[in-house]
Design a protein around this motif. Sequence first.
Motif, PDB file in Angstrom:
ATOM      1  N   MET A 159      76.376 129.472  58.901  1.00 28.29           N
ATOM      2  CA  MET A 159      76.539 128.092  58.454  1.00 28.29           C
ATOM      3  C   MET A 159      76.651 127.117  59.609  1.00 28.29           C
ATOM      4  SD  MET A 159      79.001 128.147  55.135  1.00 28.29           S
ATOM      5  CE  MET A 159      78.717 129.233  53.744  1.00 28.29           C
ATOM      6  N   THR A 160      76.966 127.618  60.790  1.00 24.60           N
ATOM      7  CA  THR A 160      77.074 126.730  61.946  1.00 24.60           C
ATOM      8  C   THR A 160      75.727 126.445  62.598  1.00 24.60           C
ATOM      9  OG1 THR A 160      77.580 128.682  63.299  1.00 24.60           O
ATOM     10  CG2 THR A 160      79.451 127.393  62.482  1.00 24.60           C
ATOM     11  N   THR A 239      79.382 123.662  55.387  1.00 23.87           N
ATOM     12  CA  THR A 239      78.396 122.588  55.447  1.00 23.87           C
ATOM     13  C   THR A 239      78.905 121.349  54.725  1.00 23.87           C
ATOM     14  OG1 THR A 239      76.639 124.252  55.465  1.00 23.87           O
ATOM     15  CG2 THR A 239      76.002 121.994  54.977  1.00 23.87           C
ATOM     16  N   THR A 240      79.499 121.534  53.550  1.00 24.49           N
ATOM     17  CA  THR A 240      80.061 120.404  52.821  1.00 24.49           C
ATOM     18  C   THR A 240      81.232 119.795  53.576  1.00 24.49           C
ATOM     19  OG1 THR A 240      79.378 121.402  50.730  1.00 24.49           O
ATOM     20  CG2 THR A 240      81.054 119.692  50.620  1.00 24.49           C
ATOM     21  N   ARG A 243      79.837 117.577  56.111  1.00 25.61           N
ATOM     22  CA  ARG A 243      79.366 116.311  55.525  1.00 25.61           C
ATOM     23  C   ARG A 243      80.538 115.371  55.250  1.00 25.61           C
ATOM     24  NH1 ARG A 243      75.761 119.773  52.027  1.00 25.61           N
ATOM     25  NH2 ARG A 243      73.675 119.650  52.953  1.00 25.61           N
ATOM     26  N   ALA A 257      69.957 119.146  55.356  1.00 25.79           N
ATOM     27  CA  ALA A 257      70.175 120.524  54.927  1.00 25.79           C
ATOM     28  C   ALA A 257      69.549 121.458  55.948  1.00 25.79           C
ATOM     29  CB  ALA A 257      69.576 120.758  53.542  1.00 25.79           C
ATOM     30  N   ARG A 273      65.253 122.258  59.272  1.00 28.67           N
ATOM     31  CA  ARG A 273      66.133 121.116  58.974  1.00 28.67           C
ATOM     32  C   ARG A 273      65.374 120.152  58.073  1.00 28.67           C
ATOM     33  NH1 ARG A 273      67.111 119.606  63.668  1.00 28.67           N
ATOM     34  NH2 ARG A 273      69.274 120.265  64.031  1.00 28.67           N
ATOM     35  N   ARG A 323      70.954 126.046  51.184  1.00 32.38           N
ATOM     36  CA  ARG A 323      71.109 126.733  52.466  1.00 32.38           C
ATOM     37  C   ARG A 323      69.999 127.733  52.763  1.00 32.38           C
ATOM     38  NH1 ARG A 323      76.850 127.467  51.003  1.00 32.38           N
ATOM     39  NH2 ARG A 323      76.333 129.609  50.453  1.00 32.38           N
TER      40      ARG A 323
END
Length: 449
Positions: A159-160, A239-240, A243, A257, A273, A323
């Motif tokens: 996720m990073t 990720t959220t 944001r 995303a 991306r 994702r």
Amino acid sequence: MEIKLKKGLKLNLEGAVTDITAIRDVRPTRCAIVPDDYPGLTPKADVKVGDSVKIGTPLLHDKKNPEINLVSPVSGHVVEIRRGERRKLLAIVVENDGSADSENFAIPSDAEGVRAVLARSGLLALMRRRPYDIIPSPDDQVRDIFITAFDSAPLAAPMTAGIEGDALKATLEKAVSALALITTGKIYIGRHHGMALPTIKGAEMIDFNGPHPAGCAGIQAAAIAPVNKGEVIWTLDLTTLFRIGRLFTDGCFDPSAIVAVTGPEIKNPSIVRTSIGAPVTEIINGMLAEEKHHRRIISGNVLTGQAVGTSADGDCWLHYPYRQVTVIAEGDDVDEFMGWASLAPGKMSTSRTFPGYFLHRAFRPDARINGGRRAMIMSGQYDDMIPMDIMPEYLIKAIMARDIDAMEKLGIYEVAPEDFAAAEYADTSKLPLQQIVRDGLEYLRKELE
């Protein structure tokens, strides 16, 4: 603190991303917001065809909670409001003008302001609440917030990816400080064992070690502090959280995303991306292998994702949680000796009956279920796949019987469909466990709320 989860499933598939630093940018020509991606939402459109919108402009809101919006991921104009039977709202499609104009949100400093801006900006809809695994309500009395920092699903990328750097820690801490205003309890961040994610101030960092579904926020919550009847917890991913940090830093909604394009039918799996709700066809353009057999394109992973088409007239969009895209063979054009009973070493299975179980290799699965639905014929299969202190087989039976008392006693308030994805794959009876759980949660919510 470290928690080791022994139960679960690790699927070794071909098509993993090997270089997460090489990121390709795809600017979508159109994007769509699909209300069905947000369980618990009763959508009402706020725009009409031809309206101009910016990034963050509300496209629709929830009829029951009008302050909750779903917002545009691109700037441009609305080209289609797609409806189905009984005028059900299926999608709102926005054509991208490439300007990246964005709505600005005032940054609050109190709990009520934080709740309101999360709802208006569309970020609240990117979270989930338990019980019921639906979008949260701004009025929820939140006991704790659980954030998963890794995805344990097959072929998932870190996720990073795409958000590393010096700003990562500061942005996440900004988000945690905002969320801390709206919970009476703690904020937990679940990291994978050995993950290079720094300690985030204001959050309790928990390391998890184990197979899928260890990366599901609900599984992590069950291992740390399970939700009981009458309690509400919120779950979200890293990720959220990022944001949210961007919103409280810059005052803008971040629609970007980072998508892992994976699977054995992708010739060069890589990171892309793009924007929320982008057409999957544009994301995978030029990446499919040369074989001519039928393929299944999945928005998401092979366990929980949704099959999408290749036509702009149908469902071709990147779906929540935005994702991953996975492409596998469909399998409907395969002529295989003995069919599902074949003992070919290339057949992937969780059963020791098949030679593939003992081969430590990456497999190329297709979309066939290799069997037919039947009554539950084996016990203990679900228990081996779900690392929670529940009896999943009995819970499934209680849901199918619509026995509310039994559902409550067996832990219905703790679970979500994604928690049963590994069990559904391993299930000899081929039952649609995720759909059964979703139907049970919706039934319970309608009966009790």
